[in-house]
Structure formats: C-alpha cells, structure tokens
Design a protein around this motif. Structure first.
Motif, PDB file in Angstrom:
ATOM      1  N   GLN A   7      17.131  16.753   7.389  1.00 14.27           N
ATOM      2  CA  GLN A   7      17.647  17.922   8.097  1.00 14.27           C
ATOM      3  C   GLN A   7      16.528  18.539   8.927  1.00 14.27           C
ATOM      4  N   LYS A   8      16.900  19.242   9.982  1.00 11.25           N
ATOM      5  CA  LYS A   8      15.939  19.993  10.806  1.00 11.25           C
ATOM      6  C   LYS A   8      16.533  21.352  11.122  1.00 11.25           C
ATOM      7  N   PHE A   9      15.671  22.361  11.127  1.00 12.00           N
ATOM      8  CA  PHE A   9      16.050  23.701  11.557  1.00 12.00           C
ATOM      9  C   PHE A   9      15.054  24.128  12.616  1.00 12.00           C
ATOM     10  N   LYS A  10      15.567  24.625  13.738  1.00  9.78           N
ATOM     11  CA  LYS A  10      14.682  25.049  14.824  1.00  9.78           C
ATOM     12  C   LYS A  10      15.082  26.449  15.267  1.00  9.78           C
ATOM     13  N   ILE A  11      14.094  27.322  15.331  1.00 14.37           N
ATOM     14  CA  ILE A  11      14.291  28.668  15.852  1.00 14.37           C
ATOM     15  C   ILE A  11      13.154  28.919  16.833  1.00 14.37           C
ATOM     16  N   GLY A  12      13.511  29.157  18.080  1.00 17.30           N
ATOM     17  CA  GLY A  12      12.480  29.323  19.097  1.00 17.30           C
ATOM     18  C   GLY A  12      11.657  28.052  19.200  1.00 17.30           C
ATOM     19  N   LEU A  13      10.352  28.178  19.077  1.00 17.93           N
ATOM     20  CA  LEU A  13       9.454  27.025  19.156  1.00 17.93           C
ATOM     21  C   LEU A  13       9.097  26.469  17.784  1.00 17.93           C
ATOM     22  N   VAL A  14       9.621  27.082  16.727  1.00 11.98           N
ATOM     23  CA  VAL A  14       9.275  26.686  15.354  1.00 11.98           C
ATOM     24  C   VAL A  14      10.355  25.768  14.787  1.00 11.98           C
ATOM     25  N   THR A  15       9.916  24.689  14.129  1.00  9.73           N
ATOM     26  CA  THR A  15      10.829  23.733  13.519  1.00  9.73           C
ATOM     27  C   THR A  15      10.431  23.468  12.076  1.00  9.73           C
ATOM     28  N   ALA A  16      11.441  23.447  11.201  1.00  6.54           N
ATOM     29  CA  ALA A  16      11.261  22.989   9.816  1.00  6.54           C
ATOM     30  C   ALA A  16      11.964  21.642   9.709  1.00  6.54           C
ATOM     31  N   THR A  17      11.216  20.611   9.360  1.00  5.19           N
ATOM     32  CA  THR A  17      11.769  19.272   9.189  1.00  5.19           C
ATOM     33  C   THR A  17      11.743  18.937   7.712  1.00  5.19           C
ATOM     34  N   ILE A  18      12.904  18.578   7.167  1.00  5.05           N
ATOM     35  CA  ILE A  18      13.022  18.279   5.739  1.00  5.05           C
ATOM     36  C   ILE A  18      13.115  16.774   5.556  1.00  5.05           C
ATOM     37  N   SER A  26      10.409  17.387   0.852  1.00  2.00           N
ATOM     38  CA  SER A  26       9.196  17.984   1.411  1.00  2.00           C
ATOM     39  C   SER A  26       9.535  18.509   2.799  1.00  2.00           C
ATOM     40  N   ILE A  27       8.768  19.485   3.229  1.00  2.28           N
ATOM     41  CA  ILE A  27       9.045  20.162   4.494  1.00  2.28           C
ATOM     42  C   ILE A  27       7.805  20.173   5.369  1.00  2.28           C
ATOM     43  N   ASP A  28       7.991  19.806   6.634  1.00  2.65           N
ATOM     44  CA  ASP A  28       6.943  19.953   7.647  1.00  2.65           C
ATOM     45  C   ASP A  28       7.333  21.136   8.516  1.00  2.65           C
ATOM     46  N   LEU A  29       6.414  22.058   8.702  1.00  4.06           N
ATOM     47  CA  LEU A  29       6.632  23.186   9.600  1.00  4.06           C
ATOM     48  C   LEU A  29       5.733  22.998  10.815  1.00  4.06           C
ATOM     49  N   SER A  30       6.300  23.144  12.001  1.00  6.94           N
ATOM     50  CA  SER A  30       5.507  22.934  13.211  1.00  6.94           C
ATOM     51  C   SER A  30       5.966  23.884  14.312  1.00  6.94           C
ATOM     52  N   ARG A  31       5.105  24.017  15.327  1.00  8.49           N
ATOM     53  CA  ARG A  31       5.408  24.817  16.515  1.00  8.49           C
ATOM     54  C   ARG A  31       5.205  23.938  17.736  1.00  8.49           C
ATOM     55  N   PHE A  46       0.073  28.475  13.973  1.00  2.37           N
ATOM     56  CA  PHE A  46       1.094  29.401  14.426  1.00  2.37           C
ATOM     57  C   PHE A  46       0.470  30.676  14.959  1.00  2.37           C
ATOM     58  N   HIS A  47       1.111  31.257  15.972  1.00  5.19           N
ATOM     59  CA  HIS A  47       0.718  32.562  16.492  1.00  5.19           C
ATOM     60  C   HIS A  47       1.354  33.645  15.632  1.00  5.19           C
ATOM     61  N   HIS A  48       0.799  34.837  15.720  1.00  4.73           N
ATOM     62  CA  HIS A  48       1.391  35.971  15.023  1.00  4.73           C
ATOM     63  C   HIS A  48       2.865  36.121  15.403  1.00  4.73           C
ATOM     64  N   SER A  49       3.180  35.905  16.664  1.00  6.14           N
ATOM     65  CA  SER A  49       4.559  36.059  17.145  1.00  6.14           C
ATOM     66  C   SER A  49       5.510  34.986  16.606  1.00  6.14           C
ATOM     67  N   ASP A  50       4.972  33.919  15.998  1.00  2.15           N
ATOM     68  CA  ASP A  50       5.801  32.854  15.423  1.00  2.15           C
ATOM     69  C   ASP A  50       6.203  33.139  13.978  1.00  2.15           C
ATOM     70  N   LEU A  51       5.585  34.112  13.339  1.00  2.03           N
ATOM     71  CA  LEU A  51       5.728  34.257  11.891  1.00  2.03           C
ATOM     72  C   LEU A  51       7.150  34.561  11.438  1.00  2.03           C
ATOM     73  N   LEU A  52       7.891  35.375  12.160  1.00  2.00           N
ATOM     74  CA  LEU A  52       9.263  35.669  11.757  1.00  2.00           C
ATOM     75  C   LEU A  52      10.130  34.411  11.847  1.00  2.00           C
ATOM     76  N   ASN A  53       9.992  33.648  12.936  1.00  2.00           N
ATOM     77  CA  ASN A  53      10.747  32.400  13.067  1.00  2.00           C
ATOM     78  C   ASN A  53      10.310  31.383  12.019  1.00  2.00           C
ATOM     79  N   LEU A  54       9.040  31.371  11.690  1.00  2.00           N
ATOM     80  CA  LEU A  54       8.529  30.486  10.642  1.00  2.00           C
ATOM     81  C   LEU A  54       9.176  30.828   9.304  1.00  2.00           C
ATOM     82  N   ALA A  55       9.232  32.126   8.980  1.00  2.86           N
ATOM     83  CA  ALA A  55       9.840  32.562   7.724  1.00  2.86           C
ATOM     84  C   ALA A  55      11.328  32.221   7.687  1.00  2.86           C
TER      85      ALA A  55
END
Length: 72
Positions: A7-18, A26-31, A46-55
């Motif tokens: 599975q993949k989840f993408k919000i803005g420039l941030v992606t969680a790949t499962i 396992s999960i890879d988090l990337s920007r 990650f930039h400070h501005s990415d943290l909400l999308n990362l969470a």
C-alpha cells in the motif's frame, strides 16, 4: 519482501510506502523534491513544513496495517 508495495499513502510531497514481508509490515517514509534539472527525487529528510503530512501518512499507514490483522 516483494518488489511491489502492499500500500502507499501520499499527502503533498510526503509518501508512506508499506511493505509486507509475510505479515510483518515495514514502512518507508519519504519526501519528493525536484532537482535543479527538473528531475524528481526522493529523500528521507523532511522540512518543518512536512511534519503534519508526515504524521498523517504515518497514521494512515498504522490504521491500514491494523486492519490487515483483522482481515486474516
């Protein structure tokens, strides 16, 4: 681990790949970012501005993985 993500989840420039390794996830988090030449690349920084999308991506990944346990 397979070559295809479970599975993949993408919000803005941030992606969680499962990744599913026989029920162990396992999960890879990337920007994503664009280079000076216009190429798209990924980083694990990650930039400070990415943290909400990362969470939010991490939360969606956690929920998805939790649902997989109930479906087996």
């Amino acid at each position: 681990m397979t070559n295809t993500p479970a599975q993949k989840f993408k919000i803005g420039l941030v992606t969680a790949t499962i990744w599913d390794n026989d029920g162990f996830f396992s999960i890879d988090l990337s920007r994503s970012y664009k280079t000076d030449t216009g190429e798209w690349r990924n980083t694990n920084s990650f930039h400070h501005s990415d943290l909400l999308n990362l969470a939010k991506c991490a939360e969606r990944a956690e929920i998805w993985i939790g649902r997989q346990s109930f479906s087996k």
